[in-house]
Design an enzyme around this catalytic site. Structure first.
Site, short mmCIF file in Angstrom:
data_model
loop_
_atom_site.label_atom_id
_atom_site.label_comp_id
_atom_site.label_asym_id
_atom_site.label_seq_id
_atom_site.Cartn_x
_atom_site.Cartn_y
_atom_site.Cartn_z
N ASP A 425 0.97 7.91 -5.07
CA ASP A 425 1.65 6.60 -5.14
C ASP A 425 2.61 6.50 -6.50
OD1 ASP A 425 1.64 3.53 -4.87
OD2 ASP A 425 0.36 3.68 -6.59
N ASP A 894 -3.58 4.46 -7.66
CA ASP A 894 -4.44 3.57 -8.34
C ASP A 894 -4.96 2.22 -7.84
OD1 ASP A 894 -1.89 2.36 -8.48
OD2 ASP A 894 -2.27 1.41 -10.45
N ASP A 898 -4.10 2.50 -1.98
CA ASP A 898 -4.15 3.90 -1.81
C ASP A 898 -5.48 4.53 -1.45
OD1 ASP A 898 -1.54 3.80 -3.17
OD2 ASP A 898 -2.56 3.43 -5.03
#
Length: 1238
Positions: A425, A894, A898
């Site tokens: 990410d 995080d 995700d």
């Protein structure tokens, strides 16, 4: 809560053109009409008790990410244990050990199995308990809930029910999916940060229905009743359909009124909302998938080895049973002492086939030691201890948050050492989501002398590499008379060419920490009012006014410092306002229709507060890529002020507005190379008549009703944002998390590929790509997008939809095919390609008929960036890479968006930062910052892979060496099923006498230290290439076990067969021979593991040599027990073995003979075909790293995997450029020197 609360008296909806327009009551849309499946949910607002029983009972707000609960633990955990083929075999053997055919006592079979399975289940329970604790942290968060009579009180999240009215305050997370009722703003506007859901940092604007605006205080909810009828729970984050029935009126609901769980309230004091979806019904949890049961590649391969050993077991058992049947039929009638005429079916000469079948079962149990029962439990223990070391690694402790690395599951430790592709990410993982104003270009002049983190990192690497490669540069062919000049020229050339990298690096790192958050600008020409002395002071003044006026932020007075804090929709906007303030243009007040800017540096010398009337605001959207504000200044002049992506702004410039275009473009390219995010600023002066005519068109579009409203607004806005005059450009640094460029560079040197999957727009992702050195100047960018020419021109013509969709697919496939061909035809070995693709295009690229071509192109590229991707697309891309390449993938993120890819990847890593815990709860490992991934993989991954691989190979070696001796002995004894060893010897072999050394190997072994792992990242490639657990090595260790078993058995038989053993001349009996053979096995396998180890601590010494000592102590104590217990082993050491020199000589001879081939092999390999770690071990042993720094530096530079990403690749490209120019400079000299000779 009383009405005394200070409320923001600002109708925010007037600022917005597209998202927040609320139609009048008369023009309100009709309620949604829906029937049938998918729209059955009914919510009674402020009446949660109605939903406590059927038929309106909905799931609770409690969430769980655990694999087990109290009821399912026992059956599921037992099932997990007996999925392992070895455990299943030993369960069968344990059952058979209760029958007469068993060669051992039942205890010796059941006890080890119970111990192994029980320990593994305990470990599973402990790890799931940790997940449960994480869940409880979320479930026990407090939220303010209406309890009745207008009174609100705190309840834990898990007790929130559908229908509850919830009050959420600024910077709090929403505990469930809510319908927004009202906010601290008069018109029900609130700002929501959805970074946890979609990765986007820009704040989203939500608005309540106008009818619920009066519900603005705690007391107003005393008599509040309403009904919501809406869609059923579903995973779509961006859609919502429902009706709100209130005071006998029905109002339609849309996504702009919905506040999703795990998003955060920002820039708004408080909101009230009613709960629609709770717990696993919420949209974020609907996007989550069940915690998958992941197994490492080594463990899956281990099952294949078990199958091979099981096949071997069956084969030798068949041989044994056939041999037994033959001997029973033909020889047993002659063995009178066995009473062949008075026997059972187990030994019946008349039924040899039946006896052979019974003996087959006996043999399967007897030779079961070929399959190591303690292997699994030893691996479990080792992995738990490895996970403990990961958890306690002080180098992965984050001081700011106090978080440590956590191995949330220890099943995948060794998988960390085999990663091929990392899917990451962006927001919150690579970046801090903090913007710093660093540089700007105004009127064609560049301002700002500060350096970005990327420049600093690249400069340090450049200095190191130039120093290392200086000798190589000196080897260029030069004429001897021109050597000195040439090197002077080289210095001059270097000074010119690496100007970008030659930033100040000698300062202490603390000097780079900026006191003013969001402002890192350094240039005396603009600071302190000095801008007024610049040649283009009027343009600079306009530039700064655009920064201070063109935005949607709200100022908040900071009483501590006496200034203002800014609540902006995006961090970029906040940094612009901070910069404008520092330059003397302080945004200090926003009213319903104007903004106020306090200008410090004016000709009068006194600060002046100027008011700019806001006439219209055309806000930023991902499609428009720009925002504009139309203002009237105090002199009555009307201006359009615009900021946006440079490509968009430059296309809209007037002919007379391009004066600074060339210089600004050059500066923008430089800023992009430095990894900075850029925006262009422009303006346009409007006449009153021109504005009036446009505004009437604009208001007509704004108040229109129907599906074409947004298109009309866009068309009218676009007409105004033309004929602009360029003023300049800004460059802000999206602050990377600490150490991100260095971490990516090290991972690239370790041979890992990195893909970035982000919900952000393409421009932002590309900027971060440059900031992380995933992209660089000279790298060829391949952008796969939906060609606008093939998109639908008229959405109403349904007939064209299929044709158009097909055309879009064909266009994308053509782009993929053409670019793949271009890469294959590329002849430059240093050429690097970057693939950039957006979410809309990805929908087609991930289709079954195109995904393999897309993956082939992506794999050929040095870096891949996927923009505007949904959580589901992240998971699908991860699955494609995992299944398409067949290699280990690691996903890191995080946020809740995700979770899908974290669970889909072979290894999921969650960042335990400041944004929620969804990613961490779904992950296999958690770290506090991205930079710790380097140590997690390059150090712990490398160690864990080699430890587990060596440990498993050694396990099979020692069990084959032990188990085959049983087969040889049985063949020597007429396939009688007799064991040469005492039952207690066999019970202790795996459990005590050889288990601790192998556990110490799995926990403490280090081929090189952690510092060397980081200095030689290419060592990591031993894992992805599977050098220590390929079939060659596995069969090599099995062959070593076969050789050892042959030596131990036959050498002992040859020695003891007809030699006098006791002082009276008697030969050795079976117990003496068996005990001697067992001594040889214990000593040989423990000496073998000592030769295998590269790193010794006192623990390894204790376990290895202690195991041999323990065997002798046990033999002594066991022989001292009653003959009823010890049997033929009574006093065997004291009276039989210890006094016999033959015992000690045979033991020593067998141990040396067993280990000699391995010693020869490893000596030959280290001398003539050493592996990387062998060379490093030798350098460290002879202290060459201290005494010969040149050799150490040379070996370090050789140990870098050739990579095309990271700032090392950027530096290498710059050095190649220097060499090329240097060669060109030398060639004319060489030509001139040679000409007279021709």
């Amino acid at each position: 809560m009383t009405r005394g609360r200070i409320r923001a008296k600002l109708r925010q909806s007037h600022l917005y053109t597209f998202t927040c327009f609320r139609q009048g009551t008369a023009d309100a849309e009709a309620p949604h009409s829906f029937d049938g499946p998918g729209f059955s949910r009914i919510v009674y607002c402020n009446q949660p008790q109605v939903h406590s029983k059927k038929p309106l009972y909905y799931t609770s707000n409690n969430i769980s990410t655990t694999k087990y609960n109290i009821i399912t633990f026992l059956p599921k955990a037992i099932f997990e244990q007996f999925r392992r083929v070895a455990n299943l075999y030993f369960l069968l053997a344990a059952i058979l050990s209760l029958t007469p055919v068993a060669p051992f006592s039942a205890v010796s079979m059941i006890a080890p199995l119970a111990f192994v399975v029980g320990l593994s289940m305990a470990k599973e329970a402990l790890e799931d308990w940790r997940r449960f604790i994480q869940d409880m942290k979320v479930n026990t968060r407090k939220a303010s809930i209406h309890k009745g009579n207008g009174v609100f009180g705190f309840k834990p999240w898990q007790r929130i029910r559908v229908g509850d009215v919830v009050k959420v305050e600024k910077d709090q997370f929403f505990p469930a999916d809510l319908l927004l009722l009202s906010s601290s703003y008069d018109d029900g506007i609130c700002y929501v940060e959805t970074m946890n859901l979609d990765g986007e940092t820009n704040l989203k604007v939500k608005r309540s229905l106008e009818v619920t605006l009066p519900l603005d205080d705690d007391g107003t909810f005393n008599d509040f009743r309403a009904t919501i009828k809406c869609e059923d729970p579903n995973p779509s984050l961006y859609t919502f359909v429902g009706n709100f029935e209130y005071e006998r009126q029905v109002y339609p609901l849309d996504p702009s009124q919905i506040l999703l769980r795990d998003s955060k309230l920002r820039n708004t004091a408080f909101v009230y909302g009613v709960v629609i979806f709770t717990g696993h019904d919420s949209k974020v949890m609907q996007n989550a998938t069940q915690s998958p049961s992941k197994r490492s590649r080594i463990e899956r391969k281990m099952d294949q080895i078990i199958y091979i050993l099981f096949t071997l077991l069956v084969v030798i058992s068949l041989i044994s049973s056939i041999g037994f049947a033959v001997k029973t039929k033909y020889q047993m009638p002659d063995w009178w002492y066995l009473q062949p005429n008075n026997t059972t079916n187990l030994y019946n000469p008349k039924k040899p086939a039946l006896s052979g079948i019974f003996h087959l079962v006996t043999a399967l149990i007897l030779y079961g030691y070929l399959i190591p029962i303690s292997l699994y439990v030893s691996i479990e223990v080792v992995k738990v201890l490895q996970a403990t070391f990961i958890n306690q690694d002080i180098h992965m402790y984050d001081e700011e948050t106090g978080n440590t690395a956590q191995a949330r599951t220890s099943n995948l430790n060794e998988e960390l050492g085999q990663v091929d592709t990392i899917l990451s990410d962006k927001t919150g993982t690579l970046t801090c989501n903090q913007m710093d104003f660093l540089k700007c270009s105004i009127a064609g002049s560049a301002y700002g002398s500060g350096s970005s983190e990327v420049e600093l990192a690249a400069a340090k690497q450049m200095a190191i590499d130039l120093e290392e490669q200086g000798n190589e540069l000196s080897n260029f062919p030069m004429h001897k008379n021109s050597t000195g000049d040439s090197w002077n020229n080289t210095s001059a050339l270097g000074a010119t060419e690496i100007e970008l990298e030659t930033v100040v690096t000698s300062k202490d790192e603390k000097e780079h920490k900026h006191v003013i958050k969001g402002f890192s600008f350094e240039d005396i020409r603009l600071m302190g009012g000095n801008w007024s002395k610049e040649p283009n002071a009027d343009v600079i003044e306009l530039f700064l006014r655009i920064l201070a006026v063109c935005h949607t932020a709200i100022p908040e007075r900071n009483e501590e410092i006496g200034g203002f804090n800014y609540e902006a929709e995006s961090p970029d906007e906040g940094s612009f306002l901070v910069a404008a303030r520092e330059f003397g243009f302080e945004f200090c007040k926003r009213t319903h229709t104007s903004v106020h800017v306090r200008e410090r540096y004016v000709s009068s010398g006194q600060p002046v507060e100027r008011e700019y009337q806001i006439l219209n605001l055309l806000e930023f959207t991902s499609k428009r890529k720009r925002m504009s504000v139309i203002v009237r200044d105090e002199d009555g002049q009307i201006f359009l002020l615009c900021k946006g992506a440079d490509s968009i702004i430059f296309d809209r410039l007037a002919k007379n507005g391009r004066m600074y275009e060339e210089a600004t473009t050059r500066h923008l390219n430089e800023y992009g190379e430095s990894g900075l995010r850029t925006l262009a600023l422009a303006y346009k002066k409007l006449e009153e008549s021109e504005y009036s005519a446009w505004n009437s068109e604009f208001m007509k579009a704004k108040t229109s009703i129907g599906p074409d409203r947004d298109a009309m607004l866009e068309r009218v806005s676009d007409a105004m944002e033309r004929e602009l005059i360029l003023v300049g450009a800004t460059a802000v640094e999206d602050k990377l998390q600490k150490g991100v460029p260095q971490c990516i560079d090290k991972l690239a040197q370790a041979g890992l590929k990195l893909w970035v999957l982000t919900g952000d727009k393409m421009e932002t992702a590309i900027n971060i790509g440059f900031a992380c050195s995933l992209l660089r100047q000279g790298m060829k960018q391949i952008c796969i997008t939906v060609n606008p020419d093939v998109q639908t021109q008229d959405g109403k013509e349904n007939l064209l939809l299929f044709t158009t969709d097909q055309a879009v697919k064909e266009n994308i496939l053509m782009q993929i095919t053409n670019n793949s061909q271009m890469i294959k035809l590329e002849k430059d070995p240093h050429a690097a390609f970057a693939l950039i693709i957006d979410g809309k295009t990805l929908e087609h690229a991930l289709a079954d008929d195109m995904k393999h071509q897309f993956l082939g192109l992506a794999v050929d590229c040095a870096s891949v960036i996927c923009c505007r991707v949904s959580p589901k697309q992240k998971a699908l891309v991860t699955r494609l890479v995992k299944e398409g390449t067949g290699k280990t993938t690691l996903a890191i993120g995080d946020g809740a968006n995700d979770v899908g890819m974290i669970q889909e990847a072979d290894i999921g890593v969650g960042i335990s930062g400041v944004e929620g815990m969804q990613a961490v709860m779904a992950s296999d490992f958690s770290i506090a910052q991205f930079r710790f991934l380097e140590r997690l993989l390059v150090v712990h991954g490398h160690w864990c892979y080699k430890r587990i691989a060596q440990m498993i190979c050694y396990f099979f070696y020692k069990n084959i060496a032990f188990g085959l001796t049983l087969f040889y002995f049985e063949a020597f004894t007429g396939f009688s099923g007799q064991s040469v060893y005492d039952d207690w010897y066999m019970l202790l072999f795996n459990v005590i006498l050889t288990s601790l050394p192998v556990i110490s190997l799995g926990v403490f072994e280090q081929d090189v230290s952690s510092e060397v792992c980081l200095q030689f990242p290419a060592l990591y490639q031993q894992g992805p290439r599977n050098l220590f657990f390929d079939w060659y090595r596995i069969f090599g260790w099995m062959g070593n076990g076969l050789y050892t078993s042959l030596i131990i058995f036959f050498l002992n038989i040859i020695i003891f067969y007809d030699q006098a053993f006791r002082s009276a001349g008697q030969t050795a009996d079976m117990s003496a021979v068996g005990t001697t053979m067992f001594t040889c096995i214990i000593c040989a396998v423990n000496c073998q593991i000592a030769l295998t180890m590269s790193h010794f601590t006192w623990i390894q010494h204790l376990f290895v040599w202690g195991s041999i000592t323990t065997w002798y102590i046990f033999l002594l104590l066991y022989g001292m027990t009653s003959p009823l217990f010890s049997g033929t082993a009574y006093q065997i050491l004291v009276e039989a073995l210890a006094p016999a020199p033959m015992y000690w000589c045979a033991t020593l001879l067998v141990i040396v003979t067993c280990n000699l081939p391995y010693l020869v092999h490893i000596s030959f390999q280290r001398s003539f075909n050493p592996m990387d770690h062998h060379i490093i071990q030798e350098i460290k042993y002879y202290r060459k790293d201290v005494e010969d720094q040149y050799m150490w530096t040379r070996e370090r530079s050789k140990a870098r995997q050739e990579t095309k990403i990271g700032f090392s690749a950027r530096v290498d490209a710059k050095i190649r450029q220097l060499r090329g120019k240097l060669q060109k400079k030398q060639s004319p000299t060489a030509t001139n020197v040679q000409t007279p000779l021709s």
